[in-house]
Motif scaffolding. Structure first.
Motif, PDB file in Angstrom:
ATOM      1  N   CYS A  45       1.367  -1.210  -0.371  1.00  0.00           N
ATOM      2  CA  CYS A  45      -0.451  -0.554  -0.272  1.00  0.00           C
ATOM      3  C   CYS A  45       0.762   1.219  -0.158  1.00  0.00           C
ATOM      4  CB  CYS A  45      -1.001   0.238   1.458  1.00  0.00           C
ATOM      5  SG  CYS A  45      -1.961  -1.626   1.511  1.00  0.00           S
ATOM      6  N   ARG A  62      -6.272   5.143  -1.143  1.00  0.00           N
ATOM      7  CA  ARG A  62      -6.724   3.926  -0.946  1.00  0.00           C
ATOM      8  C   ARG A  62      -7.981   3.548  -2.530  1.00  0.00           C
ATOM      9  NH1 ARG A  62      -8.221   1.188   3.211  1.00  0.00           N
ATOM     10  NH2 ARG A  62      -9.775   0.208   2.092  1.00  0.00           N
ATOM     11  N   PRO A  89      -6.554   0.012  -1.720  1.00  0.00           N
ATOM     12  CA  PRO A  89      -5.025   0.677  -1.698  1.00  0.00           C
ATOM     13  C   PRO A  89      -3.961  -0.564  -2.037  1.00  0.00           C
ATOM     14  CG  PRO A  89      -6.302  -0.875   0.277  1.00  0.00           C
ATOM     15  CD  PRO A  89      -7.281  -0.226  -0.602  1.00  0.00           C
ATOM     16  N   ARG A 141     -11.354   9.333   6.629  1.00  0.00           N
ATOM     17  CA  ARG A 141     -11.581   8.663   5.224  1.00  0.00           C
ATOM     18  C   ARG A 141     -12.451   9.496   4.509  1.00  0.00           C
ATOM     19  NH1 ARG A 141     -15.537   4.827   3.193  1.00  0.00           N
ATOM     20  NH2 ARG A 141     -14.978   4.034   1.256  1.00  0.00           N
TER      21      ARG A 141
END
Length: 167
Positions: A45, A62, A89, A141
């Motif tokens: 990631c 992501r 991700p 997020r």
DNA sequence: TTCGTGATACCC
DNA sequence: GGTATCACGAAC
């Protein structure tokens, strides 16, 4: 498009929460560099380091909306629908060919960079972060409202960003 | 919902 | 040294 914000030692959900280690050392360096980590025995990631000056923090990328290079990404991910190429991700790292070799890459260089292509989302929504056990309370997020290119992971609550709302 | 897969970090 | 955990994804 979808990101998550991770802070430093004050954020229990962050890799940096317990101070610098071999793995997270890039997070403690200057901003504008790439932090790539390996997890679950098979996934990479990628994050953009944000702080510098001895502090730590990063933004986890992501999900992305594929604009070009579809053929290449398809080859790297085994022929999937466009919306399945970068909607997670680890998926987007596979699609972009990002591995541990790029950990610490200077994102102001000529290999990989972030630029403004003029796209402006109608609205940005936010929610708790996905896949963490500590720090779930923070709504860090961020994703483009209504986009089919965000990750399938469900998180709640979801609400519209109070500042980035448009029109 | 289950499991693959192995690095990492922290405890001895 | 041992081991619990893991900012995931794909297949059931």
């Amino acid at each position: 498009m979808e990101t998550e914000a991770y802070r430093g030692e004050d954020d229990p959900g962050s890799h940096a929460s317990r101070g610098p280690t071999q793995r997270n050392r890039v997070m403690f360096g200057p901003g504008g560099f790439l932090y790539v980590y390996f997890t679950y025995g098979m996934h990479f990631c990628m994050n953009v380091v944000t702080e510098g000056g001895g502090a730590s923090g990063a933004v986890l990328i992501r999900a992305l909306e594929p604009i070009g290079g579809i053929e290449t990404m398809n080859r790297l991910r085994g022929g999937r629908e466009i919306r399945e190429l970068c909607n997670g991700p680890a998926k987007l790292c596979q699609a972009l060919g990002v591995t541990r070799e790029l950990n610490g890459l200077d994102l102001t260089g000529d290999m990989m960079w972030i630029s403004d292509d003029g796209f402006r989302p109608g609205a940005i929504e936010l929610s708790s972060r996905i896949g963490i056990s500590a720090g779930r309370d923070k709504p860090w997020r961020f994703f483009v409202a209504g986009s089919p290119f965000v990750s399938p992971g469900k998180a709640s609550p979801v609400r519209t960003h109070p500042i980035l709302r448009r029109r």
